[in-house]
Design a protein around this motif. Structure first.
Motif, PDB file in Angstrom:
ATOM      1  N   ALA A  74       0.833  -1.199   0.000  1.00 26.39           N
ATOM      2  CA  ALA A  74       0.000   0.000   0.000  1.00 26.39           C
ATOM      3  C   ALA A  74       0.867   1.248   0.000  1.00 26.39           C
ATOM      4  CB  ALA A  74      -0.903   0.002   1.234  1.00 26.39           C
ATOM      5  N   GLU A  75       0.357   2.300  -0.593  1.00 29.18           N
ATOM      6  CA  GLU A  75       1.093   3.568  -0.632  1.00 29.18           C
ATOM      7  C   GLU A  75       1.395   4.074   0.762  1.00 29.18           C
ATOM      8  OE1 GLU A  75       0.411   7.977  -2.596  1.00 29.18           O
ATOM      9  OE2 GLU A  75      -1.058   7.082  -1.256  1.00 29.18           O
ATOM     10  N   SER A  76       0.509   3.819   1.715  1.00 29.46           N
ATOM     11  CA  SER A  76       0.698   4.292   3.085  1.00 29.46           C
ATOM     12  C   SER A  76       1.961   3.735   3.721  1.00 29.46           C
ATOM     13  CB  SER A  76      -0.518   3.911   3.937  1.00 29.46           C
ATOM     14  OG  SER A  76      -1.679   4.581   3.497  1.00 29.46           O
ATOM     15  N   ASN A  77       2.456   2.601   3.218  1.00 27.84           N
ATOM     16  CA  ASN A  77       3.696   2.037   3.753  1.00 27.84           C
ATOM     17  C   ASN A  77       4.875   2.986   3.558  1.00 27.84           C
ATOM     18  OD1 ASN A  77       2.081  -0.131   4.228  1.00 27.84           O
ATOM     19  ND2 ASN A  77       3.284  -1.619   3.084  1.00 27.84           N
ATOM     20  N   LEU A  78       4.784   3.848   2.557  1.00 25.69           N
ATOM     21  CA  LEU A  78       5.867   4.803   2.315  1.00 25.69           C
ATOM     22  C   LEU A  78       6.024   5.792   3.471  1.00 25.69           C
ATOM     23  CD1 LEU A  78       5.191   5.653  -1.462  1.00 25.69           C
ATOM     24  CD2 LEU A  78       6.978   4.160  -0.541  1.00 25.69           C
ATOM     25  N   ALA A  79       4.985   5.894   4.303  1.00 31.69           N
ATOM     26  CA  ALA A  79       5.045   6.804   5.444  1.00 31.69           C
ATOM     27  C   ALA A  79       5.666   6.138   6.672  1.00 31.69           C
ATOM     28  CB  ALA A  79       3.650   7.315   5.795  1.00 31.69           C
ATOM     29  N   VAL A  80       6.134   4.893   6.514  1.00 33.10           N
ATOM     30  CA  VAL A  80       6.771   4.163   7.607  1.00 33.10           C
ATOM     31  C   VAL A  80       8.219   3.874   7.223  1.00 33.10           C
ATOM     32  CG1 VAL A  80       6.724   2.089   9.032  1.00 33.10           C
ATOM     33  CG2 VAL A  80       4.578   3.116   8.259  1.00 33.10           C
ATOM     34  N   GLY A  81       9.152   4.378   7.999  1.00 33.09           N
ATOM     35  CA  GLY A  81      10.561   4.225   7.690  1.00 33.09           C
ATOM     36  C   GLY A  81      11.305   5.536   7.899  1.00 33.09           C
ATOM     37  N   PRO A  82      12.587   5.554   7.617  1.00 34.85           N
ATOM     38  CA  PRO A  82      13.379   6.772   7.873  1.00 34.85           C
ATOM     39  C   PRO A  82      12.935   7.992   7.082  1.00 34.85           C
ATOM     40  CG  PRO A  82      14.625   5.178   6.569  1.00 34.85           C
ATOM     41  CD  PRO A  82      13.409   4.470   7.070  1.00 34.85           C
ATOM     42  N   PHE A  83      12.304   7.778   5.946  1.00 37.90           N
ATOM     43  CA  PHE A  83      11.840   8.907   5.129  1.00 37.90           C
ATOM     44  C   PHE A  83      10.312   9.024   5.156  1.00 37.90           C
ATOM     45  CE2 PHE A  83      15.859   7.454   3.276  1.00 37.90           C
ATOM     46  CZ  PHE A  83      16.599   8.627   3.319  1.00 37.90           C
ATOM     47  N   LEU A 122      -2.311  -5.541  -4.224  1.00 38.26           N
ATOM     48  CA  LEU A 122      -2.967  -4.512  -3.426  1.00 38.26           C
ATOM     49  C   LEU A 122      -2.448  -3.121  -3.758  1.00 38.26           C
ATOM     50  CD1 LEU A 122      -4.789  -3.667  -1.004  1.00 38.26           C
ATOM     51  CD2 LEU A 122      -2.789  -4.043   0.445  1.00 38.26           C
ATOM     52  N   GLY A 123      -1.124  -2.991  -3.865  1.00 39.63           N
ATOM     53  CA  GLY A 123      -0.511  -1.693  -4.159  1.00 39.63           C
ATOM     54  C   GLY A 123      -0.945  -1.157  -5.508  1.00 39.63           C
ATOM     55  N   LEU A 124      -1.032  -2.027  -6.496  1.00 40.55           N
ATOM     56  CA  LEU A 124      -1.451  -1.611  -7.832  1.00 40.55           C
ATOM     57  C   LEU A 124      -2.899  -1.128  -7.807  1.00 40.55           C
ATOM     58  CD1 LEU A 124      -0.941  -1.378 -10.866  1.00 40.55           C
ATOM     59  CD2 LEU A 124      -1.661  -3.770 -11.089  1.00 40.55           C
ATOM     60  N   ALA A 125      -3.774  -1.850  -7.103  1.00 42.29           N
ATOM     61  CA  ALA A 125      -5.178  -1.470  -7.030  1.00 42.29           C
ATOM     62  C   ALA A 125      -5.336  -0.090  -6.386  1.00 42.29           C
ATOM     63  CB  ALA A 125      -5.958  -2.512  -6.232  1.00 42.29           C
ATOM     64  N   GLU A 126      -4.585   0.156  -5.322  1.00 40.03           N
ATOM     65  CA  GLU A 126      -4.674   1.453  -4.652  1.00 40.03           C
ATOM     66  C   GLU A 126      -4.190   2.575  -5.555  1.00 40.03           C
ATOM     67  OE1 GLU A 126      -3.493   3.433  -0.377  1.00 40.03           O
ATOM     68  OE2 GLU A 126      -2.040   2.135  -1.368  1.00 40.03           O
ATOM     69  N   ARG A 127      -3.155   2.320  -6.307  1.00 40.81           N
ATOM     70  CA  ARG A 127      -2.604   3.362  -7.174  1.00 40.81           C
ATOM     71  C   ARG A 127      -3.496   3.626  -8.385  1.00 40.81           C
ATOM     72  NH1 ARG A 127       1.248   1.266  -4.092  1.00 40.81           N
ATOM     73  NH2 ARG A 127       3.003   2.578  -3.455  1.00 40.81           N
ATOM     74  N   VAL A 128      -4.258   2.629  -8.820  1.00 38.97           N
ATOM     75  CA  VAL A 128      -5.253   2.872  -9.872  1.00 38.97           C
ATOM     76  C   VAL A 128      -6.310   3.826  -9.350  1.00 38.97           C
ATOM     77  CG1 VAL A 128      -7.109   1.814 -11.230  1.00 38.97           C
ATOM     78  CG2 VAL A 128      -4.877   0.698 -11.094  1.00 38.97           C
ATOM     79  N   CYS A 129      -6.724   3.626  -8.110  1.00 41.03           N
ATOM     80  CA  CYS A 129      -7.713   4.499  -7.490  1.00 41.03           C
ATOM     81  C   CYS A 129      -7.165   5.927  -7.365  1.00 41.03           C
ATOM     82  CB  CYS A 129      -8.086   3.957  -6.113  1.00 41.03           C
ATOM     83  SG  CYS A 129      -9.539   4.734  -5.387  1.00 41.03           S
ATOM     84  N   LEU A 130      -5.914   6.040  -6.930  1.00 42.83           N
ATOM     85  CA  LEU A 130      -5.286   7.358  -6.810  1.00 42.83           C
ATOM     86  C   LEU A 130      -5.134   8.022  -8.172  1.00 42.83           C
ATOM     87  CD1 LEU A 130      -2.498   6.688  -4.148  1.00 42.83           C
ATOM     88  CD2 LEU A 130      -4.375   8.343  -3.953  1.00 42.83           C
ATOM     89  N   LEU A 131      -4.840   7.230  -9.192  1.00 37.87           N
ATOM     90  CA  LEU A 131      -4.741   7.770 -10.550  1.00 37.87           C
ATOM     91  C   LEU A 131      -6.047   8.421 -10.953  1.00 37.87           C
ATOM     92  CD1 LEU A 131      -3.433   8.046 -13.380  1.00 37.87           C
ATOM     93  CD2 LEU A 131      -4.290   5.746 -13.881  1.00 37.87           C
TER      94      LEU A 131
END
Length: 232
Positions: A44-53, A185-194
């Motif tokens: 999921a895109e939200s995973n990008l908010a977890v980690g050093p950046f 799952l990640g692809l489906a979420e990004r289609v929605c965001l698109l």
């Protein structure tokens, strides 16, 4: 101090919304190359908010909320008020606010488990994210229907409708992925965001274009004022 003309304010708000969409996409893409390396297809895109950046993605969530509000402010300065516009604007605003809230409730990253909540923050994140997508889709559908009655936006109706359908398709795929545990799952979420971001971009661009054209047209009576002979 001179106040900005309504047409200029509308144009600048639409431009700000377009810039917000562009910056959101750029930041999202850049974060994909920074550790930890989450998969575009599986995570999921939200995973990008977890980690050093992760703080950068949290700022991006806030930026998406501001972008949505700029688009709404521009839309409210177009055409006529109606139940469709009021309802669509309200629901789209809910979607934007939900995006901003995500910045304060990090998701739970459980490798290989799809969308799973094991903490209170993770549970809030999933609920708010789902509510935001549903509200944004409903708002887009209502506003797309309203656009058919607005002369300035009728030329963009088909593109807006296509992006609304993409949003709906992405949301359906996202729901199925969450329920069935799909690896995409990640692809489906990004289609929605698109669909959502594309809709905001297309509509904001249409508002910006006709606002710019109308700003170049002098008010009625002014065009011929130069030819009126001065009185004694």
């Amino acid at each position: 101090m001179m106040q900005p003309k309504p047409k200029n304010a509308r144009r600048w708000l639409a431009t700000a919304a377009m810039a917000g969409v562009a910056s959101y996409i750029v930041i999202d893409v850049v974060l994909q190359f920074l550790p930890p390396h989450y998969s575009v297809l599986h995570d999921a895109e939200s995973n990008l908010a977890v980690g050093p950046f992760g703080w950068i993605m949290n700022l991006n969530f806030l930026g998406r909320g501001v972008t949505t509000l700029c688009a709404i402010a521009a839309i409210n300065r177009v055409g006529h008020a109606s139940g469709l516009r009021r309802g669509g604007v309200f629901l789209l605003a809910v979607g934007g606010v939900c995006s901003a809230i995500l910045a304060f409730f990090p998701t739970d990253v459980v490798p290989g488990s799809g969308l799973v909540a094991v903490t209170t923050a993770g549970t809030v994140h999933l609920f708010v994210a789902g509510l935001g997508f549903l509200a944004a889709l409903a708002g887009i559908l209502l506003l797309t229907g309203w656009m058919r009655t607005v002369r300035e936006l009728q030329g963009t109706y088909r593109a807006a409708l296509t992006l609304a359908v993409i949003t709906a398709l992405g949301l359906v795929l996202l729901g199925l992925s969450a329920i069935l545990g799909s690896a995409f799952l990640g692809l489906a979420e990004r289609v929605c965001l698109l669909g959502v971001l594309g809709w905001v971009l297309v509509v904001s661009n249409a508002i910006r274009r006709f606002s710019r054209r109308s700003a170049l047209i002098p008010p009625v009576g002014m065009a011929n004022s130069e030819h009126v002979p001065p009185t004694a």
